[in-house]
Design a protein around this motif. Structure first.
Motif, PDB file in Angstrom:
ATOM      1  N   HIS A   1      -5.964  -5.162  12.852  1.00  0.00           N
ATOM      2  CA  HIS A   1      -4.871  -4.205  12.659  1.00  0.00           C
ATOM      3  C   HIS A   1      -3.859  -4.679  11.620  1.00  0.00           C
ATOM      4  N   SER A   2      -4.249  -5.642  10.810  1.00  0.00           N
ATOM      5  CA  SER A   2      -3.399  -6.103   9.732  1.00  0.00           C
ATOM      6  C   SER A   2      -3.810  -5.393   8.441  1.00  0.00           C
ATOM      7  N   HIS A   3      -3.008  -5.569   7.402  1.00  0.00           N
ATOM      8  CA  HIS A   3      -3.289  -4.952   6.110  1.00  0.00           C
ATOM      9  C   HIS A   3      -4.688  -5.355   5.643  1.00  0.00           C
ATOM     10  N   LEU A   4      -5.463  -4.385   5.232  1.00  0.00           N
ATOM     11  CA  LEU A   4      -6.812  -4.649   4.744  1.00  0.00           C
ATOM     12  C   LEU A   4      -6.901  -4.429   3.243  1.00  0.00           C
ATOM     13  N   VAL A   5      -6.503  -3.221   2.800  1.00  0.00           N
ATOM     14  CA  VAL A   5      -6.676  -2.896   1.394  1.00  0.00           C
ATOM     15  C   VAL A   5      -5.765  -1.743   0.995  1.00  0.00           C
ATOM     16  N   ASP A   6      -5.318  -1.779  -0.261  1.00  0.00           N
ATOM     17  CA  ASP A   6      -4.618  -0.644  -0.884  1.00  0.00           C
ATOM     18  C   ASP A   6      -5.600  -0.026  -1.860  1.00  0.00           C
ATOM     19  N   VAL A   7      -5.776   1.274  -1.763  1.00  0.00           N
ATOM     20  CA  VAL A   7      -6.750   1.959  -2.598  1.00  0.00           C
ATOM     21  C   VAL A   7      -6.043   3.049  -3.404  1.00  0.00           C
ATOM     22  N   PRO A   8      -6.201   3.047  -4.723  1.00  0.00           N
ATOM     23  CA  PRO A   8      -5.667   4.164  -5.501  1.00  0.00           C
ATOM     24  C   PRO A   8      -6.528   5.399  -5.254  1.00  0.00           C
TER      25      PRO A   8
END
Length: 111
Positions: free
Chosen positions: A68-75
């Protein structure tokens, strides 16, 4: 691992993602992963996402389904869609705690 596979693995069971339309603050929204894109219903009795409009660039933040932590930022690019009957039924089924009545549905397509 290809980004599409990472997203598919993370979003199959996810009920929410962070969406940040260009020039706006991020907003936590309920969403549905379907056919390689994130679907977001807005307006009506549904959520409000300032700045979300057809053709707008967005960042979609996904968290890990296990930690439940940050995995990925996707444009992504937002595309206004008219959901077909199957997609509309899937959107309704995803909202177990309310009767959804949206004004618009956006398909956030990863870049």
């Amino acid at each position: 691992m290809e980004i599409a596979q990472v997203l598919d693995n993370a979003l199959r069971k996810a009920a929410a993602v962070w969406v940040r339309p260009a020039g706006h603050a991020p907003r936590l929204v309920w969403a549905l992963w379907r056919d390689g894109a994130v679907l977001v219903a807005v307006g009506g009795t549904e959520q409000v996402v300032p700045g979300l409009a057809d053709g707008v660039a967005c960042a979609v933040t996904v968290r890990s389904p296990t930690t439940h932590s940050h995995l990925v930022d996707v444009p992504a690019t937002a595309r206004l869609v008219d959901p077909d009957d199957d997609t509309a039924a899937a959107l309704r089924a995803a909202r177990l705690n309310t009767r959804p009545e949206w004004a618009d549905v956006y398909r956030l397509e990863p870049a």
